[in-house]
Write a protein that holds these residues in place. Structure first.
Motif, mmCIF file in Angstrom:
data_model
loop_
_atom_site.group_PDB
_atom_site.id
_atom_site.type_symbol
_atom_site.label_atom_id
_atom_site.label_comp_id
_atom_site.label_asym_id
_atom_site.label_seq_id
_atom_site.Cartn_x
_atom_site.Cartn_y
_atom_site.Cartn_z
ATOM 1 N N PHE A 104 10.636 19.269 38.198
ATOM 2 C CA PHE A 104 9.734 18.171 37.868
ATOM 3 C C PHE A 104 8.584 18.662 36.980
ATOM 4 C CE2 PHE A 104 5.823 15.792 38.762
ATOM 5 C CZ PHE A 104 6.219 14.535 38.341
ATOM 6 N N HIS A 107 9.851 19.109 33.473
ATOM 7 C CA HIS A 107 10.015 17.810 32.815
ATOM 8 C C HIS A 107 8.650 17.238 32.407
ATOM 9 C CE1 HIS A 107 11.817 13.931 31.900
ATOM 10 N NE2 HIS A 107 10.910 13.346 32.659
ATOM 11 N N TYR A 198 17.992 11.524 43.117
ATOM 12 C CA TYR A 198 17.617 11.142 41.752
ATOM 13 C C TYR A 198 18.355 11.964 40.696
ATOM 14 C CZ TYR A 198 13.628 8.888 44.082
ATOM 15 O OH TYR A 198 12.841 8.102 44.885
ATOM 16 N N SER A 199 18.982 13.063 41.121
ATOM 17 C CA SER A 199 19.509 14.043 40.168
ATOM 18 C C SER A 199 20.553 13.461 39.228
ATOM 19 C CB SER A 199 20.090 15.239 40.933
ATOM 20 O OG SER A 199 19.074 15.889 41.690
ATOM 21 N N LEU A 202 18.840 11.249 36.628
ATOM 22 C CA LEU A 202 17.915 11.955 35.744
ATOM 23 C C LEU A 202 18.631 12.963 34.855
ATOM 24 C CD1 LEU A 202 14.908 12.607 38.177
ATOM 25 C CD2 LEU A 202 15.170 10.787 36.477
ATOM 26 N N TYR A 204 19.349 16.057 35.683
ATOM 27 C CA TYR A 204 18.975 17.423 36.036
ATOM 28 C C TYR A 204 18.751 17.477 37.542
ATOM 29 C CZ TYR A 204 14.175 15.556 35.947
ATOM 30 O OH TYR A 204 13.050 14.802 36.155
ATOM 31 N N ASN A 206 16.890 17.426 40.548
ATOM 32 C CA ASN A 206 15.532 17.060 40.944
ATOM 33 C C ASN A 206 15.228 17.600 42.338
ATOM 34 O OD1 ASN A 206 12.988 15.410 40.834
ATOM 35 N ND2 ASN A 206 13.968 14.485 42.620
ATOM 36 N N TYR A 216 8.512 7.648 40.817
ATOM 37 C CA TYR A 216 9.105 8.026 39.539
ATOM 38 C C TYR A 216 8.648 6.986 38.510
ATOM 39 C CZ TYR A 216 12.329 8.860 35.761
ATOM 40 O OH TYR A 216 12.842 9.123 34.510
ATOM 41 N N THR A 218 8.296 5.769 34.319
ATOM 42 C CA THR A 218 8.703 5.882 32.924
ATOM 43 C C THR A 218 8.176 4.657 32.183
ATOM 44 O OG1 THR A 218 10.580 6.273 31.435
ATOM 45 C CG2 THR A 218 10.939 4.761 33.285
ATOM 46 N N ASN A 237 15.473 4.740 29.160
ATOM 47 C CA ASN A 237 14.621 4.819 30.348
ATOM 48 C C ASN A 237 14.967 3.718 31.350
ATOM 49 O OD1 ASN A 237 13.312 6.997 29.244
ATOM 50 N ND2 ASN A 237 11.564 5.814 28.480
ATOM 51 N N THR A 240 18.045 4.684 33.149
ATOM 52 C CA THR A 240 17.808 5.687 34.186
ATOM 53 C C THR A 240 17.398 5.028 35.502
ATOM 54 O OG1 THR A 240 17.162 7.382 32.573
ATOM 55 C CG2 THR A 240 16.398 7.674 34.840
ATOM 56 N N ILE A 244 19.452 5.083 39.088
ATOM 57 C CA ILE A 244 18.914 5.504 40.393
ATOM 58 C C ILE A 244 19.322 4.500 41.467
ATOM 59 C CG2 ILE A 244 16.801 5.869 41.732
ATOM 60 C CD1 ILE A 244 15.464 6.883 39.184
#
Length: 333
Positions: A104, A107, A198-199, A202, A204, A206, A216, A218, A237, A240, A244
């Protein structure tokens, strides 16, 4: 001797003899001379000096108990944000509670790289979280809020939220029933969001636990005088957020939208709401339940200090998107 009767008689010069000093009577104590009266100046100076010393001790104690913790906590927030904006990941992670936050922080460093910041507001709480709100420049993000708490004998950064619009110092709270899974020992934590949930969305791994106070976050930027997105990043965004939701079926959540415009006219806030409605429509089209999307009060350039240049205007033409989990767990399954 002169016997002449016509001559005056002469008296011889005799030195007077002082009377004898009487000896003290037997058994009597000699009388000491009376000392001069003592001055009160020294006594007063002593009392004043003692009082000043006591006040200094009390003042020092109060400073240590009250002021010093606040100064140390704001210093932690400032140092953490300085490390993030400088891209010093190792140092920034050191202000958190461990390596689990590295992804995090990395990022966030990419988003805030090179930003300048200034503390705008703060609220120190001796127990629990303290909040520090920073104004950002030289960045697409307008403001950042750092949350710091005293844990395990030191000050630790427990949250970082940044936004292209003005954040609130104290995050809004949602209904307690939404943030608490259950008050019984049989609470089903599988219905709560864990960091790894969340990985997939996202892209990556998390390791940060997002909460109602550190959601979270954005955004989606718009073209001037338009309901069209500025670039494909906005759609990405929004995708994303939808991902989730879709990858965590059955888990409670709310999504808060905060639209803004680059003007200062109060009537233009309706246009800010239209931008938020646009984002909501696109979220619903991607499978997000409309009842879970909440549109907050709109903002305009006044909340960002006024649209004084094109960079600020561009940042103001946006919708901030916050994903708030209904409950969280720090345990990955």
């Amino acid at each position: 001797m002169n016997n002449d009767p016509n001559q005056p008689s002469q008296t011889p010069n005799v030195t007077p003899v002082p009377p004898p000093i009487a000896a003290p009577s037997v058994g009597a104590s000699p009388v000491a001379p009376t000392p001069p009266p003592r001055k009160k100046t020294g006594l007063i100076i002593g009392i004043v000096a003692g009082a000043i010393g006591l006040l200094l001790l009390v003042g020092t104690a109060l400073f240590i108990m009250l002021a010093l913790p606040g100064l140390q906590r704001v210093s932690t927030a400032d140092s953490f944000l300085k490390a993030v904006t400088a891209g010093d990941i190792d140092k920034a992670v050191g202000y958190t509670d461990g390596e689990s936050n590295r992804d995090f922080v990395t990022h966030s460093a990419e988003k805030l790289k090179g930003a300048s910041f200034k503390l705008n507001d703060s609220e120190f709480r001796n127990s629990g979280d303290s909040y520090y709100l920073f104004a950002l420049t030289n960045s697409e993000q307008k403001s950042a809020r750092v949350t710091v708490a005293f844990k395990d004998g030191r000050n630790i950064v427990t949250g970082l939220v940044y936004s292209p619009s003005q954040l609130k110092l104290i995050p809004s709270k949602i209904d307690d029933t939404a943030k608490t899974p259950s008050k019984t020992p049989t609470a089903n934590t599988e219905k709560c969001f864990a960091p790894s949930d969340y990985s997939t969305a996202l892209g990556y791994t998390n390791s940060l636990t997002f909460t109602e106070t550190s959601p979270y976050t954005t955004n989606a930027h718009f073209l001037a005088d338009s309901l069209e997105y500025e670039s494909s990043v906005a759609g990405s965004n929004i995708g994303t957020i939808a991902a989730i939701v879709s990858s965590n079926s059955g888990k409670g959540y709310t999504i808060h939208l905060n639209g803004s415009v680059a003007t200062t006219a109060a009537s233009d806030k309706d246009f800010a709401n239209q931008r938020a409605e646009k984002v909501k429509k696109d979220l619903v089209a991607k499978g997000v339940a409309a009842s879970n999307v909440i549109i907050d009060a709109p903002q305009n350039a006044d909340s960002m200090g006024g649209a004084t240049n094109e960079v600020v205007k561009q940042m103001a033409r946006s919708v901030v998107i916050k994903f708030i989990p209904g409950c969280t767990t720090t345990t990955d399954r």
